[in-house]
Design a protein around this motif. Structure first.
Motif, mmCIF file in Angstrom:
data_model
loop_
_atom_site.group_PDB
_atom_site.id
_atom_site.type_symbol
_atom_site.label_atom_id
_atom_site.label_comp_id
_atom_site.label_asym_id
_atom_site.label_seq_id
_atom_site.Cartn_x
_atom_site.Cartn_y
_atom_site.Cartn_z
ATOM 1 N N TRP A 71 -35.929 -25.731 51.903
ATOM 2 C CA TRP A 71 -35.097 -26.349 52.938
ATOM 3 C C TRP A 71 -33.854 -26.945 52.297
ATOM 4 O O TRP A 71 -33.723 -26.996 51.080
ATOM 5 C CB TRP A 71 -35.893 -27.372 53.750
ATOM 6 C CG TRP A 71 -36.140 -28.690 53.084
ATOM 7 C CD1 TRP A 71 -35.507 -29.864 53.345
ATOM 8 C CD2 TRP A 71 -37.088 -28.987 52.042
ATOM 9 N NE1 TRP A 71 -35.997 -30.863 52.543
ATOM 10 C CE2 TRP A 71 -36.958 -30.343 51.736
ATOM 11 C CE3 TRP A 71 -38.014 -28.225 51.336
ATOM 12 C CZ2 TRP A 71 -37.739 -30.961 50.753
ATOM 13 C CZ3 TRP A 71 -38.785 -28.828 50.356
ATOM 14 C CH2 TRP A 71 -38.656 -30.184 50.078
ATOM 15 N N ASP A 72 -32.923 -27.400 53.149
ATOM 16 C CA ASP A 72 -31.617 -27.844 52.658
ATOM 17 C C ASP A 72 -31.489 -29.348 52.469
ATOM 18 O O ASP A 72 -30.427 -29.841 52.112
ATOM 19 C CB ASP A 72 -30.500 -27.328 53.570
ATOM 20 C CG ASP A 72 -30.567 -27.891 54.973
ATOM 21 O OD1 ASP A 72 -31.575 -28.553 55.322
ATOM 22 O OD2 ASP A 72 -29.621 -27.662 55.734
ATOM 23 N N GLY A 73 -32.544 -30.105 52.706
ATOM 24 C CA GLY A 73 -32.474 -31.562 52.551
ATOM 25 C C GLY A 73 -31.969 -32.210 53.826
ATOM 26 O O GLY A 73 -31.849 -31.574 54.869
ATOM 27 N N ALA A 74 -31.666 -33.484 53.747
ATOM 28 C CA ALA A 74 -31.147 -34.217 54.902
ATOM 29 C C ALA A 74 -29.702 -33.790 55.137
ATOM 30 O O ALA A 74 -28.888 -33.826 54.221
ATOM 31 C CB ALA A 74 -31.236 -35.722 54.653
ATOM 32 N N SER A 75 -29.400 -33.389 56.349
ATOM 33 C CA SER A 75 -28.051 -32.901 56.682
ATOM 34 C C SER A 75 -27.140 -34.077 57.012
ATOM 35 O O SER A 75 -26.906 -34.394 58.177
ATOM 36 C CB SER A 75 -28.119 -31.924 57.846
ATOM 37 O OG SER A 75 -28.967 -30.854 57.508
ATOM 38 N N ILE A 76 -26.641 -34.706 55.976
ATOM 39 C CA ILE A 76 -25.784 -35.876 56.131
ATOM 40 C C ILE A 76 -24.360 -35.473 55.757
ATOM 41 O O ILE A 76 -24.120 -35.043 54.621
ATOM 42 C CB ILE A 76 -26.259 -37.035 55.228
ATOM 43 C CG1 ILE A 76 -27.705 -37.399 55.564
ATOM 44 C CG2 ILE A 76 -25.329 -38.238 55.360
ATOM 45 C CD1 ILE A 76 -28.372 -38.285 54.547
ATOM 46 N N SER A 96 -37.113 -35.051 55.414
ATOM 47 C CA SER A 96 -36.280 -33.902 55.809
ATOM 48 C C SER A 96 -37.080 -32.604 55.775
ATOM 49 O O SER A 96 -36.872 -31.724 56.613
ATOM 50 C CB SER A 96 -35.031 -33.796 54.937
ATOM 51 O OG SER A 96 -35.331 -33.476 53.595
ATOM 52 N N MET A 97 -38.018 -32.476 54.838
ATOM 53 C CA MET A 97 -38.846 -31.268 54.785
ATOM 54 C C MET A 97 -39.693 -31.144 56.049
ATOM 55 O O MET A 97 -39.697 -30.094 56.707
ATOM 56 C CB MET A 97 -39.766 -31.280 53.554
ATOM 57 C CG MET A 97 -40.723 -30.091 53.520
ATOM 58 S SD MET A 97 -41.878 -30.104 52.146
ATOM 59 C CE MET A 97 -42.890 -31.531 52.517
ATOM 60 N N ILE A 98 -40.411 -32.200 56.405
ATOM 61 C CA ILE A 98 -41.273 -32.156 57.584
ATOM 62 C C ILE A 98 -40.428 -31.900 58.839
ATOM 63 O O ILE A 98 -40.767 -31.060 59.674
ATOM 64 C CB ILE A 98 -42.079 -33.467 57.734
ATOM 65 C CG1 ILE A 98 -42.967 -33.718 56.513
ATOM 66 C CG2 ILE A 98 -42.888 -33.460 59.033
ATOM 67 C CD1 ILE A 98 -44.004 -32.670 56.232
ATOM 68 N N HIS A 99 -39.313 -32.591 58.943
ATOM 69 C CA HIS A 99 -38.461 -32.410 60.122
ATOM 70 C C HIS A 99 -37.883 -30.998 60.190
ATOM 71 O O HIS A 99 -37.836 -30.404 61.274
ATOM 72 C CB HIS A 99 -37.338 -33.454 60.128
ATOM 73 C CG HIS A 99 -36.673 -33.564 61.448
ATOM 74 N ND1 HIS A 99 -35.445 -33.000 61.699
ATOM 75 C CD2 HIS A 99 -37.063 -34.152 62.607
ATOM 76 C CE1 HIS A 99 -35.109 -33.244 62.952
ATOM 77 N NE2 HIS A 99 -36.074 -33.949 63.523
ATOM 78 N N ASP A 100 -37.478 -30.443 59.068
ATOM 79 C CA ASP A 100 -36.952 -29.073 59.074
ATOM 80 C C ASP A 100 -38.020 -28.063 59.496
ATOM 81 O O ASP A 100 -37.738 -27.146 60.263
ATOM 82 C CB ASP A 100 -36.380 -28.695 57.710
ATOM 83 C CG ASP A 100 -34.977 -29.232 57.488
ATOM 84 O OD1 ASP A 100 -34.531 -30.100 58.266
ATOM 85 O OD2 ASP A 100 -34.317 -28.781 56.531
ATOM 86 N N VAL A 101 -39.248 -28.245 59.010
ATOM 87 C CA VAL A 101 -40.339 -27.345 59.408
ATOM 88 C C VAL A 101 -40.530 -27.417 60.922
ATOM 89 O O VAL A 101 -40.646 -26.392 61.596
ATOM 90 C CB VAL A 101 -41.658 -27.683 58.668
ATOM 91 C CG1 VAL A 101 -42.838 -26.966 59.297
ATOM 92 C CG2 VAL A 101 -41.552 -27.341 57.194
ATOM 93 N N ILE A 102 -40.538 -28.619 61.466
ATOM 94 C CA ILE A 102 -40.721 -28.779 62.912
ATOM 95 C C ILE A 102 -39.540 -28.181 63.683
ATOM 96 O O ILE A 102 -39.727 -27.519 64.699
ATOM 97 C CB ILE A 102 -40.924 -30.264 63.279
ATOM 98 C CG1 ILE A 102 -42.243 -30.784 62.684
ATOM 99 C CG2 ILE A 102 -40.908 -30.448 64.794
ATOM 100 C CD1 ILE A 102 -42.409 -32.284 62.793
#
Length: 156
Positions: A71-76, A96-102
């Motif tokens: 994943w790309d990390g937190a998109s800040i 950010s990993m869990i949120h990106d998967v979701i």
């Protein structure tokens, strides 16, 4: 299962502690591989079974993050790095990993965008992110997703 977080509304459990790492370009890599690393530089080094519990709606969601998930990390945006921090901040990696998967698999949480964003906020709390930054990140992510097509709202 490891109880990662729990309050009156949300429970978060992992089968094991996530082992996350960053990938770096190396001279012998192809241009394609280097581009893939620059697009998604973070990797989960172990398989993780995730259980998310929505106590408010009395629902439990289960899914697996495969070993080597990227994943790309937190998109800040860079303009906010001084206030919030950069995507490379280790405290942002697991949330950010869990949120990106979701976000890649809305059905993992019954297409409940608000719940997914709340999980993100609680994972930031576990990571030691202060209340102001959590608030800013939660509302930014939540509003961004409203405009990107994930229209589900709280309670629906």
């Amino acid at each position: 299962m490891i109880d990662w977080y729990e309050d009156n509304y949300i429970g978060i459990q992992f089968s094991s502690s996530p082992h996350v790492d960053i990938l770096y370009p190396e001279p012998e890599m192809s241009k394609e591989t280097i581009k893939q690393i620059s697009d998604k530089p973070f990797i989960c080094k172990n398989k993780i079974n995730v259980v998310l519990i929505d106590f408010y709606k009395d629902k439990t969601y289960r899914f697996t993050i495969p070993k080597d998930y990227r994943w790309d990390g937190a998109s800040i945006p860079r303009a906010f790095w001084r206030i919030i921090g950069s995507k490379e901040n280790p405290k942002f990696l697991i949330p950010s990993m869990i949120h990106d998967v979701i976000c890649e698999n809305h059905h993992y949480v019954g297409n409940d965008r608000y719940f997914a964003d709340r999980v993100f906020e609680k994972l930031l709390k576990v990571s030691g992110i202060c209340a102001f930054k959590r608030w800013a990140m939660f509302h930014t992510v939540d509003n961004f997703q409203k405009f990107c097509g994930w229209k589900n709202v709280k309670g629906k």
